[in-house]
Design a protein around this motif. Structure first.
Motif, PDB file in Angstrom:
ATOM      1  N   SER A 253     -12.170   8.313  -9.855  1.00 14.08           N
ATOM      2  CA  SER A 253     -13.698   8.020  -9.576  1.00 14.08           C
ATOM      3  C   SER A 253     -14.457   8.752  -8.689  1.00 14.08           C
ATOM      4  O   SER A 253     -15.721   8.756  -9.074  1.00 14.08           O
ATOM      5  CB  SER A 253     -13.343   6.485  -8.587  1.00 14.08           C
ATOM      6  OG  SER A 253     -12.374   5.569  -9.300  1.00 14.08           O
TER       7      SER A 253
ATOM      8  N   ALA B  53      -0.933   5.965  -6.547  1.00 19.30           N
ATOM      9  CA  ALA B  53      -1.859   5.506  -7.931  1.00 19.30           C
ATOM     10  C   ALA B  53      -3.315   5.441  -7.248  1.00 19.30           C
ATOM     11  O   ALA B  53      -4.184   5.624  -7.848  1.00 19.30           O
ATOM     12  CB  ALA B  53      -1.142   4.446  -8.527  1.00 19.30           C
ATOM     13  N   ILE B  54      -3.053   4.688  -6.160  1.00 17.77           N
ATOM     14  CA  ILE B  54      -4.550   4.621  -5.595  1.00 17.77           C
ATOM     15  C   ILE B  54      -5.330   5.573  -5.280  1.00 17.77           C
ATOM     16  O   ILE B  54      -6.484   6.149  -5.509  1.00 17.77           O
ATOM     17  CB  ILE B  54      -4.217   3.742  -4.370  1.00 17.77           C
ATOM     18  CG1 ILE B  54      -3.942   2.294  -4.468  1.00 17.77           C
ATOM     19  CG2 ILE B  54      -5.772   3.695  -3.582  1.00 17.77           C
ATOM     20  CD1 ILE B  54      -3.337   1.447  -3.392  1.00 17.77           C
ATOM     21  N   THR B  55      -4.549   6.873  -5.006  1.00 20.46           N
ATOM     22  CA  THR B  55      -5.371   7.945  -4.331  1.00 20.46           C
ATOM     23  C   THR B  55      -5.684   8.832  -5.846  1.00 20.46           C
ATOM     24  O   THR B  55      -6.790   9.627  -5.796  1.00 20.46           O
ATOM     25  CB  THR B  55      -4.133   9.037  -3.713  1.00 20.46           C
ATOM     26  OG1 THR B  55      -3.678   8.413  -2.637  1.00 20.46           O
ATOM     27  CG2 THR B  55      -4.851  10.247  -3.517  1.00 20.46           C
ATOM     28  N   HIS B  56      -4.931   8.589  -6.780  1.00 28.01           N
ATOM     29  CA  HIS B  56      -5.310   9.579  -7.947  1.00 28.01           C
ATOM     30  C   HIS B  56      -6.482   8.614  -8.770  1.00 28.01           C
ATOM     31  O   HIS B  56      -7.332   9.123  -9.027  1.00 28.01           O
ATOM     32  CB  HIS B  56      -4.050   9.108  -8.978  1.00 28.01           C
ATOM     33  CG  HIS B  56      -4.199   9.712 -10.336  1.00 28.01           C
ATOM     34  ND1 HIS B  56      -4.381  11.018 -10.790  1.00 28.01           N
ATOM     35  CD2 HIS B  56      -4.409   9.171 -11.696  1.00 28.01           C
ATOM     36  CE1 HIS B  56      -4.485  11.393 -12.053  1.00 28.01           C
ATOM     37  NE2 HIS B  56      -4.861  10.030 -12.725  1.00 28.01           N
ATOM     38  N   ASN B  57      -6.402   7.104  -8.642  1.00 25.09           N
ATOM     39  CA  ASN B  57      -7.584   6.826  -9.097  1.00 25.09           C
ATOM     40  C   ASN B  57      -8.933   6.876  -8.282  1.00 25.09           C
ATOM     41  O   ASN B  57      -9.898   6.990  -8.770  1.00 25.09           O
ATOM     42  CB  ASN B  57      -7.314   5.080  -8.930  1.00 25.09           C
ATOM     43  CG  ASN B  57      -6.277   4.632 -10.236  1.00 25.09           C
ATOM     44  OD1 ASN B  57      -6.256   5.279 -11.195  1.00 25.09           O
ATOM     45  ND2 ASN B  57      -5.530   3.544  -9.755  1.00 25.09           N
ATOM     46  N   LEU B  58      -8.630   6.979  -6.941  1.00 21.57           N
ATOM     47  CA  LEU B  58      -9.817   7.387  -6.211  1.00 21.57           C
ATOM     48  C   LEU B  58     -10.105   8.827  -6.409  1.00 21.57           C
ATOM     49  O   LEU B  58     -11.542   9.141  -6.452  1.00 21.57           O
ATOM     50  CB  LEU B  58      -9.436   7.443  -4.554  1.00 21.57           C
ATOM     51  CG  LEU B  58      -9.281   5.842  -4.044  1.00 21.57           C
ATOM     52  CD1 LEU B  58      -8.811   5.936  -2.799  1.00 21.57           C
ATOM     53  CD2 LEU B  58     -10.512   5.054  -4.050  1.00 21.57           C
TER      54      LEU B  58
ATOM     55  N   LEU C  30       0.867  -1.003   0.087  1.00 25.62           N
ATOM     56  CA  LEU C  30      -0.084  -0.051   0.053  1.00 25.62           C
ATOM     57  C   LEU C  30       0.877   1.293   0.080  1.00 25.62           C
ATOM     58  O   LEU C  30       0.556   2.338  -0.657  1.00 25.62           O
ATOM     59  CB  LEU C  30      -0.831   0.067   1.215  1.00 25.62           C
ATOM     60  CG  LEU C  30      -2.103  -0.972   1.071  1.00 25.62           C
ATOM     61  CD1 LEU C  30      -2.977  -1.176   2.535  1.00 25.62           C
ATOM     62  CD2 LEU C  30      -3.114  -0.734   0.124  1.00 25.62           C
TER      63      LEU C  30
ATOM     64  N   ASN D  67       2.037   2.002  -3.640  1.00 24.42           N
ATOM     65  CA  ASN D  67       1.234   2.143  -4.499  1.00 24.42           C
ATOM     66  C   ASN D  67       0.047   3.616  -4.094  1.00 24.42           C
ATOM     67  O   ASN D  67      -0.996   3.418  -4.669  1.00 24.42           O
ATOM     68  CB  ASN D  67       0.593   1.048  -5.077  1.00 24.42           C
ATOM     69  CG  ASN D  67       1.417  -0.168  -5.699  1.00 24.42           C
ATOM     70  OD1 ASN D  67       2.140   0.372  -6.523  1.00 24.42           O
ATOM     71  ND2 ASN D  67       1.408  -1.157  -5.314  1.00 24.42           N
ATOM     72  N   ILE D  68       0.448   3.850  -3.021  1.00 27.29           N
ATOM     73  CA  ILE D  68      -0.448   4.916  -2.272  1.00 27.29           C
ATOM     74  C   ILE D  68      -0.858   5.992  -3.225  1.00 27.29           C
ATOM     75  O   ILE D  68      -2.052   6.366  -3.225  1.00 27.29           O
ATOM     76  CB  ILE D  68      -0.065   5.569  -1.098  1.00 27.29           C
ATOM     77  CG1 ILE D  68      -1.257   6.128  -0.332  1.00 27.29           C
ATOM     78  CG2 ILE D  68       1.087   6.170  -1.168  1.00 27.29           C
ATOM     79  CD1 ILE D  68      -2.245   5.118  -0.262  1.00 27.29           C
TER      80      ILE D  68
END
Length: 341
Positions: free
Chosen positions: A301, A293-298, A287, A290-291
């Motif tokens: 979304s 990328a996850i934040t950008h995708n969130l 996590l 990749n935090i």
């Protein structure tokens, strides 16, 4: 001549018969009328014991004394008495032999008190000896002990008591005058202080009466009832405390059992816990890598969800008819059709 010869012959036969009868009677009285077994008995004192002294078992004559031999042991003399008993006479192992006399004027005998043991003393063995059962021997022993006590203890004690009494008399005679003088001075002091003592006693009595009145007020019926109720509350509190203590003890036992179970659980699943911790560390490490990328995708979304919810609010029919959305014209309010009607 012939009659004289017959008379002498008859007299000789009579005398011979009497001598034989006397010998038989003596042998029967001595108890040695047949074969015997020899036993031995050890006594501390053999007064009036000699060869031929009668040996009786529970009052029945069974033999006699054969000889007496002194023996020294434990720094004193003991006397072993050998007795001849009728052959085959069985003497229990727990029998006890004592020197006794059946009456004041009777000769000394050895009396054997029979025992109850199934075992018997074999011929040649030793019969246990006991203390003399003769009253004269016991009285002589007691008299000797009293004489020793008188010489060793009573006379010195009486001399010490007499000396002490003489000393006390001399000391008392010298101190009587001083004692009487002291008593006279004490009596005079008491006589002088008697009025003051009487006044003090009167004041003390008055104070005691006042204090007793206060105590009577304190111990009124109402106060006594209140004290009894307080004691009842104290007893209830003690009972509740006892119950709470019992509950705490039960809770402590349950907590101890729970702790034991947790300890067993942790010890039994140590490997699984280690693996879980390792997996959690791997997940957290992934996590953290990749935090971004996850934040950008969130974030994308979230924007799409906002756009979707805005379109649905403007035109709910899109959920049924579909189609491409019209260009965004801003936040133009939708006309209220209910007002036109």
């Amino acid at each position: 001549m012939r009659s004289h010869f017959l008379n002498y012959t008859a007299v000789g036969l009579f005398v011979s018969a009497m001598v034989i009868a006397l010998i038989v009677v003596v042998l029967m009285l001595s108890g040695r009328s047949g074969p015997t077994d020899r036993y031995s008995i050890v006594f501390d004192n053999v007064s009036d014991m000699k060869y031929g002294t009668v040996v009786r078992y529970e009052g029945y004559t069974i033999g006699e004394v054969n000889k007496i031999e002194p023996e020294r042991s434990d720094n004193r003399y003991h006397f072993r008495v050998f007795v001849d008993v009728k052959k085959g006479w069985q003497i229990p192992a727990d029998s006890v032999a004592r020197i006794a006399a059946s009456s004041f004027l009777a000769a000394k005998t050895i009396e054997i008190a029979g025992g109850r043991a199934p075992e018997v003393i074999q011929p040649g063995g030793e019969i246990p000896g006991g203390s003399p059962a003769d009253i004269f021997t016991l009285m002589s022993s007691v008299a000797a002990e009293i004489g020793d006590l008188s010489n060793s203890s009573l006379k010195p004690m009486l001399a010490k008591i007499s000396d002490t009494i003489d000393r006390i008399g001399m000391a008392t005679e010298g101190n009587l005058n001083q004692l009487f003088g002291s008593l006279n001075s004490i009596a005079k002091s008491v006589q002088d202080k008697t009025p003051q003592i009487a006044n003090d006693i009167a004041r003390l009595t008055a104070q005691l009466n006042t204090e007793m009145g206060q105590i009577d007020k304190i111990l009124s019926d109402g106060n006594v009832a209140t004290i009894q109720r307080s004691l009842g509350h104290v007893e209830d509190a003690s009972a509740n405390a006892a119950a709470a203590t019992k509950d705490l003890k039960t809770l402590s036992q349950k907590a101890r059992a729970l702790a034991d179970q947790l300890n067993n659980l942790v010890q039994g699943n140590t490997r699984n816990v280690d693996r879980s911790v390792a997996d959690l560390a791997y997940i957290l490490r992934t996590l953290s890598q990749n935090i971004d990328a996850i934040t950008h995708n969130l974030e994308g979304s979230t924007r799409n969800m906002n756009e979707f919810s805005r379109l649905i609010r403007q035109n709910p029919g899109l959920l049924l008819s579909g189609g491409s959305p019209s260009p965004d014209r801003g936040l133009t309010p939708v006309p209220d059709q209910s007002k036109d009607q």
